[in-house]
Motif scaffolding. Structure first.
Motif, PDB file in Angstrom:
ATOM      1  N   VAL A 178       8.670  -0.429 -22.460  1.00 35.04           N
ATOM      2  CA  VAL A 178       7.377  -1.424 -22.276  1.00 35.04           C
ATOM      3  C   VAL A 178       6.050  -0.763 -22.226  1.00 35.04           C
ATOM      4  CG1 VAL A 178       6.506  -3.250 -20.936  1.00 35.04           C
ATOM      5  CG2 VAL A 178       8.905  -3.189 -21.267  1.00 35.04           C
ATOM      6  N   ALA A 179       6.414   0.530 -21.381  1.00 34.26           N
ATOM      7  CA  ALA A 179       5.025   1.249 -21.238  1.00 34.26           C
ATOM      8  C   ALA A 179       4.615   2.077 -22.476  1.00 34.26           C
ATOM      9  CB  ALA A 179       5.239   2.391 -20.165  1.00 34.26           C
ATOM     10  N   ALA A 180       5.533   2.428 -23.205  1.00 39.22           N
ATOM     11  CA  ALA A 180       5.297   3.298 -24.576  1.00 39.22           C
ATOM     12  C   ALA A 180       4.745   2.018 -25.532  1.00 39.22           C
ATOM     13  CB  ALA A 180       6.492   3.724 -24.998  1.00 39.22           C
ATOM     14  N   GLU A 181       5.317   0.778 -25.503  1.00 34.82           N
ATOM     15  CA  GLU A 181       4.765  -0.014 -26.508  1.00 34.82           C
ATOM     16  C   GLU A 181       3.472  -0.692 -26.014  1.00 34.82           C
ATOM     17  OE1 GLU A 181       7.752  -3.006 -26.116  1.00 34.82           O
ATOM     18  OE2 GLU A 181       9.189  -2.190 -27.605  1.00 34.82           O
TER      19      GLU A 181
ATOM     20  N   GLU B 218      -0.834   6.200 -26.779  1.00 37.72           N
ATOM     21  CA  GLU B 218      -0.622   7.490 -26.459  1.00 37.72           C
ATOM     22  C   GLU B 218       0.577   7.890 -25.612  1.00 37.72           C
ATOM     23  OE1 GLU B 218      -3.855  10.782 -24.407  1.00 37.72           O
ATOM     24  OE2 GLU B 218      -4.333   8.723 -24.660  1.00 37.72           O
ATOM     25  N   PHE B 219       0.916   7.103 -24.924  1.00 32.01           N
ATOM     26  CA  PHE B 219       1.972   7.393 -23.913  1.00 32.01           C
ATOM     27  C   PHE B 219       3.174   7.450 -24.760  1.00 32.01           C
ATOM     28  CE2 PHE B 219       5.487   5.635 -21.058  1.00 32.01           C
ATOM     29  CZ  PHE B 219       5.626   6.670 -20.254  1.00 32.01           C
TER      30      PHE B 219
ATOM     31  N   LEU C 221       3.612  10.751 -14.096  1.00 35.99           N
ATOM     32  CA  LEU C 221       3.346  12.087 -14.338  1.00 35.99           C
ATOM     33  C   LEU C 221       2.530  11.971 -15.538  1.00 35.99           C
ATOM     34  CD1 LEU C 221       3.737  15.036 -14.634  1.00 35.99           C
ATOM     35  CD2 LEU C 221       5.509  14.926 -15.794  1.00 35.99           C
ATOM     36  N   TRP C 222       2.499  11.105 -16.612  1.00 35.08           N
ATOM     37  CA  TRP C 222       1.704  10.974 -17.668  1.00 35.08           C
ATOM     38  C   TRP C 222       0.206  10.545 -17.248  1.00 35.08           C
ATOM     39  CZ3 TRP C 222      -0.426   6.386 -19.924  1.00 35.08           C
ATOM     40  CH2 TRP C 222      -1.150   6.748 -20.936  1.00 35.08           C
ATOM     41  N   ARG C 223       0.018   9.936 -16.344  1.00 40.03           N
ATOM     42  CA  ARG C 223      -1.198   9.294 -15.891  1.00 40.03           C
ATOM     43  C   ARG C 223      -2.086  10.694 -15.169  1.00 40.03           C
ATOM     44  NH1 ARG C 223       1.442   4.329 -15.057  1.00 40.03           N
ATOM     45  NH2 ARG C 223       1.983   5.057 -12.821  1.00 40.03           N
ATOM     46  N   GLU C 224      -1.224  11.258 -14.413  1.00 43.12           N
ATOM     47  CA  GLU C 224      -1.843  12.413 -13.750  1.00 43.12           C
ATOM     48  C   GLU C 224      -2.072  13.625 -14.617  1.00 43.12           C
ATOM     49  OE1 GLU C 224      -2.751  12.780 -10.384  1.00 43.12           O
ATOM     50  OE2 GLU C 224      -2.578  10.405 -10.803  1.00 43.12           O
TER      51      GLU C 224
ATOM     52  N   ARG D   1      -5.046  12.670 -16.664  1.00 41.72           N
ATOM     53  CA  ARG D   1      -6.352  12.852 -15.999  1.00 41.72           C
ATOM     54  C   ARG D   1      -6.744  14.310 -15.936  1.00 41.72           C
ATOM     55  NH1 ARG D   1      -7.495  13.835 -10.858  1.00 41.72           N
ATOM     56  NH2 ARG D   1      -5.167  13.988 -10.272  1.00 41.72           N
ATOM     57  N   LEU D   2      -6.000  15.259 -15.967  1.00 39.74           N
ATOM     58  CA  LEU D   2      -6.161  16.739 -15.959  1.00 39.74           C
ATOM     59  C   LEU D   2      -6.232  17.318 -17.122  1.00 39.74           C
ATOM     60  CD1 LEU D   2      -3.613  17.551 -12.944  1.00 39.74           C
ATOM     61  CD2 LEU D   2      -5.960  17.134 -12.816  1.00 39.74           C
ATOM     62  N   GLY D   3      -6.252  16.427 -18.056  1.00 39.46           N
ATOM     63  CA  GLY D   3      -6.467  17.210 -19.496  1.00 39.46           C
ATOM     64  C   GLY D   3      -5.098  17.919 -20.021  1.00 39.46           C
ATOM     65  N   LEU D   4      -4.020  17.504 -19.589  1.00 45.19           N
ATOM     66  CA  LEU D   4      -2.694  18.408 -19.920  1.00 45.19           C
ATOM     67  C   LEU D   4      -1.930  17.522 -20.695  1.00 45.19           C
ATOM     68  CD1 LEU D   4      -2.623  20.641 -16.428  1.00 45.19           C
ATOM     69  CD2 LEU D   4      -3.658  21.110 -18.661  1.00 45.19           C
ATOM     70  N   ALA D   5      -2.171  16.530 -21.076  1.00 41.12           N
ATOM     71  CA  ALA D   5      -1.210  15.309 -21.687  1.00 41.12           C
ATOM     72  C   ALA D   5      -1.489  15.264 -23.067  1.00 41.12           C
ATOM     73  CB  ALA D   5      -1.185  14.372 -20.866  1.00 41.12           C
ATOM     74  N   ARG D   6      -2.072  16.240 -24.097  1.00 35.42           N
ATOM     75  CA  ARG D   6      -2.215  15.950 -25.294  1.00 35.42           C
ATOM     76  C   ARG D   6      -0.948  15.960 -25.757  1.00 35.42           C
ATOM     77  NH1 ARG D   6      -6.117  14.868 -28.617  1.00 35.42           N
ATOM     78  NH2 ARG D   6      -5.762  15.655 -30.971  1.00 35.42           N
TER      79      ARG D   6
END
Length: 593
Positions: A339-342, A346-347, A421-424, A427-432
């Motif tokens: 559900v979160a991915a849909e 980006e997630f 974890l993805w949200r955090e 926010r820190l620019g480490l989830a590209r």
């Protein structure tokens, strides 16, 4: 993670104290420069283009949150460009002020480097590293270097056995080995325990692969003589199966033969790959004879016992209290993630690119991406290191792994914590979500820092990163390994890149040679092989257009579902050569218009 014993801690702190004494004597003039040089190198201190460079050992890439915080503190308090005199800098490097400082750099050998620490503060840094059991031993000199392995060691679903206990035993055996402290050249060992080789073992002086024989017994496939540099060579398998208990005795034999017969008159021909290539079966026979002598005459002194393997393996047990609450059934977790991915494209892409399966179905391994515009590939600022430590504490039992691709992996993430974890991380620019894609490139520091480099790597990497920011385009292109080296020493592993870029010097100008079709031996890349040069070198300002031309050719030539490397191997290089050379023609026409 392996936990240092009282002996280990005392050893590291005494080593730091010895270095302080050596540095003070050097500064006082009672220890000459020639005498001090090997001492600083043995502790990881180089002299680079503008300032000293420190290489910190991170055995097999494992680092805990306390160590990350100390690495951040060193970056923040000691890695200052203005503390060094760069007034005599090469005039060609007119943008020296733009070079990054106050950061650490993740290397392809899972170490950490700093480029701006003044030598007069070096001892303070070594003392600080020692407080968290870190040092610079085995990061320089003609010795057995930092042992590397798969960043997913111990957690990968395709693993035959966890290589980390063996990597640690190898580290202890090789550290300050009295016979192997002054080899003909540096000596690199990599080990993997997985069916997919993510440790690039064929490209190492010794590459070890854990396998099981027909009886189910555990042992090693042993490769010797791999390496890049001026002569890229894939290592030769000299033992298809060696019982695990004998690995130290066998490596003792390999390195003894190399130490005895390796060339010392020519630095370019001193690596073991040259000896193996020149001698062939004669080298293998010499190793086997030496191995027999070690077993029969010496009494096999380095045989690993079951008890010792069990002792070391105990340090690598899965952290406790990590599995999800079983009330949260697998179906519920899967539903949350779906559900979160849909709901967020980006997630969903992050789950696809940055999250990997785990031997524990309740857990995942998550990669934090350190590749973005405005930041050199593999660089981590002091703040990013601190934030990564926080993420490791909150989501990964306080542990992270430095990867061959110059990123960080969190190896112990609960499935139900992935959205948080993805949200955090975002926010820190480490989830590209670019892991394994074109912009997840590898680049050495190049001519901006290194005395050996012929050309700069970082501006080329930044130009490509800037041009390819569209995630739709990156995902359409698929998995492409782009590796950039500033010189033939290949610290950026350009030989094994699907696209490799090598900086070369032509009459004092920076030019770049391009290779295609290289592989480090992973599943999608095929067997390890060096890329092939596609023609004359290109000017720096042509390189982004050259890369674009190569990718456009791939789009035009590929078949359904075909990867970049598969297309190159099926079609050959001619179309790619023509596209790249057309860029030079267009540049020449524009210059004369």
């Amino acid at each position: 993670m392996y936990q240092y014993t009282d002996f280990d801690r005392q050893f590291v702190r005494q080593r730091a104290a010895q270095f302080r004494d050596q540095l003070e004597r050097f500064q006082a003039g009672t220890l000459g420069g020639d005498e001090f040089k090997p001492l600083r190198l043995q502790n990881g201190w180089y002299i680079q283009r503008f300032a000293p460079m420190l290489r910190v050992a991170v055995p097999y890439g494992e680092v805990n949150s306390a160590q990350l915080r100390v690495l951040a503190r060193i970056a923040r308090e000691y890695d200052h460009k203005e503390d060094n005199d760069i007034s005599q800098a090469n005039a060609a490097l007119s943008d020296v002020p733009s070079l990054p400082d106050r950061c650490a750099h993740f290397t392809t050998r899972q170490n950490v480097q700093y480029n701006w620490i003044p030598l007069d503060r070096a001892a303070d840094v070594m003392d600080l590293l020692a407080t968290v059991n870190m040092h610079g031993i085995q990061t320089s000199g003609n010795c057995i270097r930092n042992i590397t392995t798969d960043a997913y060691a111990g957690i990968a679903p395709d693993e035959v056995a966890d290589p980390r206990p063996f990597a640690e035993i190898l580290r202890q055996w090789s550290t300050l080995h009295p016979e192997f402290a002054f080899l003909p050249r540096k000596f690199k060992v990599a080990i993997t325990g997985a069916t997919e080789d993510r440790a690039a073992t064929p490209w190492h002086d010794v590459g070890l692969r854990l396998v099981r024989n027909v009886d189910g017994e555990l042992g090693f496939q042993v490769r010797v003589g791999g390496g890049m540099g001026r002569t890229p060579i894939v290592g030769t398998v000299i033992r298809e199966f060696l019982p695990w208990a004998q690995i130290l005795n066998y490596l003792e034999a390999v390195v003894r033969v190399y130490n005895r017969f390796g060339r010392r008159d020519n630095a370019y021909k001193a690596r073991i790959k040259i000896l193996v290539k020149a001698e062939g079966q004669t080298f293998i026979d010499a190793v086997e004879a030496e191995f027999v002598d070690i077993l029969d005459k010496d009494g096999a002194p380095h045989t690993i016992t079951e008890a010792e393997l069990a002792r070391v393996t105990g340090f690598f047990a899965e952290p406790q209290a990590l599995t999800c609450d079983r009330k949260s059934a697998d179906e519920k977790i899967a539903h949350i993630l779906r559900v979160a991915a849909e709901d967020d494209l980006e997630f969903g892409r992050w789950l696809q690119r940055n999250v990997r399966g785990h031997r524990n179905p309740d857990l995942r391994a998550v990669t934090l991406s350190f590749k973005r515009v405005g930041q050199a590939a593999g660089d981590a600022s002091a703040d990013q290191l601190d934030r990564a430590a926080e993420l490791a504490d909150r989501f990964s039992a306080g542990e992270a792994r430095i990867t061959h691709e110059q990123n960080l992996v969190l190896p112990w993430v609960r499935c139900d914590q992935l959205p948080e974890l993805w949200r955090e991380a975002r926010r820190l620019g480490l989830a590209r979500p670019n892991i394994g894609l074109l912009t997840d490139l590898i680049a050495c520091p190049g001519g901006d820092f290194c005395d050996l480099a012929n050309a700069r790597s970082l501006p080329i990497a930044q130009a490509i990163l800037s041009r390819y920011q569209d995630l739709d385009e990156l995902h359409d292109l698929g998995e492409i390994d782009l590796h950039i080296s500033g010189c033939i020493n290949s610290c950026g592993h350009h030989h094994s890149g699907h696209i490799g870029v090598l900086g070369v010097d032509k009459d004092g100008q920076e030019w770049y040679q391009v290779t295609l079709g290289g592989s480090d031996g992973t599943r999608l890349s095929g067997a390890a092989t060096p890329g092939k040069v596609i023609g004359p070198s290109f000017a720096a300002d042509e390189m982004p257009d050259v890369i674009e031309a190569l990718l456009d050719t791939y789009r035009a030539q590929r078949q359904d579902g075909e990867t970049f490397t598969a297309t190159v191997r099926r079609t050959g290089l001619d179309a790619f050569k023509a596209a790249a050379n057309a860029v030079r023609t267009q540049t020449a026409r524009a210059a004369t218009a």
